[in-house]
Scaffold this active site. Structure first.
Site, PDB file in Angstrom:
ATOM      1  N   ASP A  74     -11.557  -4.046   3.121  1.00 27.85           N
ATOM      2  CA  ASP A  74     -12.421  -2.929   2.750  1.00 27.85           C
ATOM      3  C   ASP A  74     -13.894  -3.254   2.993  1.00 27.85           C
ATOM      4  O   ASP A  74     -14.691  -2.370   3.320  1.00 27.85           O
ATOM      5  CB  ASP A  74     -12.211  -2.568   1.277  1.00 27.85           C
ATOM      6  CG  ASP A  74     -10.905  -1.855   1.013  1.00 27.85           C
ATOM      7  OD1 ASP A  74     -10.310  -1.341   1.979  1.00 27.85           O
ATOM      8  OD2 ASP A  74     -10.482  -1.803  -0.145  1.00 27.85           O
ATOM      9  N   LYS A 116       0.678   3.519  -3.204  1.00 25.22           N
ATOM     10  CA  LYS A 116      -0.513   4.273  -3.572  1.00 25.22           C
ATOM     11  C   LYS A 116      -0.149   5.663  -4.082  1.00 25.22           C
ATOM     12  O   LYS A 116       0.870   6.239  -3.695  1.00 25.22           O
ATOM     13  CB  LYS A 116      -1.438   4.431  -2.361  1.00 25.22           C
ATOM     14  CG  LYS A 116      -2.281   3.227  -2.037  1.00 25.22           C
ATOM     15  CD  LYS A 116      -3.245   3.562  -0.920  1.00 25.22           C
ATOM     16  CE  LYS A 116      -4.214   2.437  -0.646  1.00 25.22           C
ATOM     17  NZ  LYS A 116      -5.187   2.798   0.408  1.00 25.22           N
ATOM     18  N   CYS A 135       0.809  -1.216   0.000  1.00 25.57           N
ATOM     19  CA  CYS A 135       0.000   0.000   0.000  1.00 25.57           C
ATOM     20  C   CYS A 135       0.844   1.268   0.000  1.00 25.57           C
ATOM     21  O   CYS A 135       0.318   2.365  -0.193  1.00 25.57           O
ATOM     22  CB  CYS A 135      -0.940  -0.009   1.198  1.00 25.57           C
ATOM     23  SG  CYS A 135      -2.275  -1.211   1.050  1.00 25.57           S
ATOM     24  N   GLY A 164     -11.279 -14.080 -12.730  1.00 22.67           N
ATOM     25  CA  GLY A 164     -10.697 -12.756 -12.617  1.00 22.67           C
ATOM     26  C   GLY A 164     -10.129 -12.285 -13.932  1.00 22.67           C
ATOM     27  O   GLY A 164     -10.585 -12.684 -15.010  1.00 22.67           O
ATOM     28  N   HIS A 165      -9.091 -11.446 -13.861  1.00 20.93           N
ATOM     29  CA  HIS A 165      -8.499 -10.870 -15.063  1.00 20.93           C
ATOM     30  C   HIS A 165      -6.993 -10.747 -14.866  1.00 20.93           C
ATOM     31  O   HIS A 165      -6.526 -10.431 -13.769  1.00 20.93           O
ATOM     32  CB  HIS A 165      -9.101  -9.494 -15.342  1.00 20.93           C
ATOM     33  CG  HIS A 165      -8.627  -8.874 -16.625  1.00 20.93           C
ATOM     34  ND1 HIS A 165      -8.955  -9.389 -17.850  1.00 20.93           N
ATOM     35  CD2 HIS A 165      -7.841  -7.799 -16.855  1.00 20.93           C
ATOM     36  CE1 HIS A 165      -8.395  -8.646 -18.800  1.00 20.93           C
ATOM     37  NE2 HIS A 165      -7.715  -7.675 -18.218  1.00 20.93           N
ATOM     38  N   SER A 166      -6.230 -10.999 -15.929  1.00 23.44           N
ATOM     39  CA  SER A 166      -4.775 -10.904 -15.851  1.00 23.44           C
ATOM     40  C   SER A 166      -4.238 -10.197 -17.082  1.00 23.44           C
ATOM     41  O   SER A 166      -4.849 -10.226 -18.153  1.00 23.44           O
ATOM     42  CB  SER A 166      -4.148 -12.302 -15.744  1.00 23.44           C
ATOM     43  OG  SER A 166      -4.450 -13.076 -16.898  1.00 23.44           O
ATOM     44  N   ASP A 176      -8.902  -3.790  -4.780  1.00 22.23           N
ATOM     45  CA  ASP A 176      -7.623  -3.366  -4.218  1.00 22.23           C
ATOM     46  C   ASP A 176      -6.528  -4.289  -4.730  1.00 22.23           C
ATOM     47  O   ASP A 176      -6.682  -5.504  -4.705  1.00 22.23           O
ATOM     48  CB  ASP A 176      -7.657  -3.419  -2.682  1.00 22.23           C
ATOM     49  CG  ASP A 176      -6.702  -2.426  -2.052  1.00 22.23           C
ATOM     50  OD1 ASP A 176      -5.532  -2.380  -2.499  1.00 22.23           O
ATOM     51  OD2 ASP A 176      -7.106  -1.711  -1.123  1.00 22.23           O
ATOM     52  N   ASP A 210     -14.944   6.586   1.377  1.00 21.50           N
ATOM     53  CA  ASP A 210     -15.124   5.410   2.232  1.00 21.50           C
ATOM     54  C   ASP A 210     -14.362   4.221   1.675  1.00 21.50           C
ATOM     55  O   ASP A 210     -13.975   4.187   0.502  1.00 21.50           O
ATOM     56  CB  ASP A 210     -16.613   5.081   2.351  1.00 21.50           C
ATOM     57  CG  ASP A 210     -17.355   6.082   3.217  1.00 21.50           C
ATOM     58  OD1 ASP A 210     -17.271   5.967   4.440  1.00 21.50           O
ATOM     59  OD2 ASP A 210     -18.004   6.992   2.659  1.00 21.50           O
ATOM     60  N   ASP A 211     -14.188   3.208   2.499  1.00 21.06           N
ATOM     61  CA  ASP A 211     -13.359   2.061   2.129  1.00 21.06           C
ATOM     62  C   ASP A 211     -13.964   1.223   1.010  1.00 21.06           C
ATOM     63  O   ASP A 211     -13.235   0.558   0.269  1.00 21.06           O
ATOM     64  CB  ASP A 211     -13.126   1.185   3.369  1.00 21.06           C
ATOM     65  CG  ASP A 211     -12.350   1.923   4.439  1.00 21.06           C
ATOM     66  OD1 ASP A 211     -11.158   2.188   4.218  1.00 21.06           O
ATOM     67  OD2 ASP A 211     -12.931   2.262   5.476  1.00 21.06           O
TER      68      ASP A 211
END
Length: 333
Positions: free
Chosen positions: A94, A22, A19, A142-144, A71, A53-54
């Site tokens: 989150d 960021k 993190c 998902g995605h790659s 995230d 917000d998270d």
């Protein structure tokens, strides 16, 4: 402990880690100013507007709400399985931070195919799968992409009771502030990246889910919370106090730290993100006689940190309180 000779060091394939990579909070706020969606005429978007917000929360029928977040980040540790565990816990946090329960997730993976073996990517995904499984949250694909820097995280969908949410803007004067995980992952991860030293206790802390803390907060009728990640304790507390219209007072001596965190900060292993966090909150803060190193630790860019709760929950130290808004949004004593 150090890594075995010859094993690829994932943290060396990215410009920053976890993190701490960021976009700086002040710069990010300028970039997204005016672009966040309104609540809508029907008020169905309960969270996800200008307060940052998270996670986003959308009311649907039947007294239910959908929680949505995403995230991902570059390697925070060199072990691929541990990185996957940590990244998954961080993304799931989150959902817990707004009072939700994760129900499904999607992998987000960037991988340098010409530099790192695909078997390492499999280990990252396995770590994410195992942590999501511990949360009772299946990962459905998902995605790659082929990416010069390795990146991993999750897009998570959850559910929540719209009448029982944890919000940034629900803080009130007189409430204590509790923190459910110790600080220090930023400086320890920076030391790991620079030296190869492995801090198993920091890995365990980052990989731990915030599920119990989120549930305990709701059980106690708490309505204000956030998680502590890349903007550091001070950055996330600043956002909470600003949204709630109060001043947050921090007792610096009460804030818990991981073993080795103070030594790492003293030795100069401070992420650039931590310094940017401190610069962002300083104009709104009164630090009194708090030394620079202590300020940096309070602003340390955390990866998969704990929940910061306006209230008390079992086992979490009270590190301060909310008071009526004064001259400063943050006061550190």
């Amino acid at each position: 402990m150090t890594l075995p000779v010859g094993k690829p060091r994932l943290t060396q394939y990215a410009h920053g880690g976890g993190c701490a990579c960021k976009i700086p909070p002040g710069e990010l706020e300028r970039v997204v100013a005016g672009l966040t969606g309104p609540a809508g005429a029907d008020g169905s978007l309960l969270l996800g507007g200008q307060d940052g917000d998270d996670a986003a929360v959308l009311r649907i029928d039947g007294g239910r709400a959908i929680v949505s977040t995403a995230d991902f980040f570059t390697p925070v540790v060199d072990d691929p399985y541990d990185w996957g565990r940590i990244a998954a816990a961080n993304a799931l946090s989150d959902v817990y931070a707004v009072g939700g329960e994760p129900v499904m997730a999607l992998n987000l993976l960037g991988w340098p195919l010409d530099a790192l073996a695909p078997e390492l990517a499999r280990e990252v995904l396995r770590g994410g799968r195992d942590t999501a499984s511990d949360a009772g949250c299946p990962i459905a694909g998902g995605h790659s992409i082929d990416d010069p820097e390795p990146k991993y995280g999750l897009a998570v969908t959850g559910i929540a009771d719209p009448a029982r949410l944890l919000r940034l803007d629900a803080g009130r004067a007189g409430l204590p502030l509790s923190l459910t995980k110790p600080l220090g992952t930023g400086v320890l991860n920076a030391r790991h990246r620079a030296t190869g030293e492995v801090f198993a206790h920091a890995v365990d802390t980052m990989a731990a889910l915030n599920a119990t803390a989120g549930r305990q907060a709701l059980e106690r009728g708490i309505s204000c919370a956030t998680d502590v990640t890349g903007f550091g304790l001070l950055g996330h507390l600043y956002k909470l106090a600003r949204a709630s219209g109060v001043t947050a007072v921090v007792d610096a001596a009460a804030v818990p730290y991981l073993d080795g965190a103070r030594d790492s900060a003293r030795d100069g292993f401070v992420p650039g993100g931590s310094r940017r966090n401190l610069a962002w909150v300083s104009p709104a803060a009164d630090f009194g006689r708090i030394a620079e190193q202590e300020r940096l630790l309070l602003a340390d860019a955390q990866t998969s940190g704990g929940l910061l709760v306006a209230g008390e929950i079992p086992g979490a130290p009270v590190i301060g309180e909310l008071v009526e808004r004064g001259r400063h949004v943050l006061v550190v004593r």
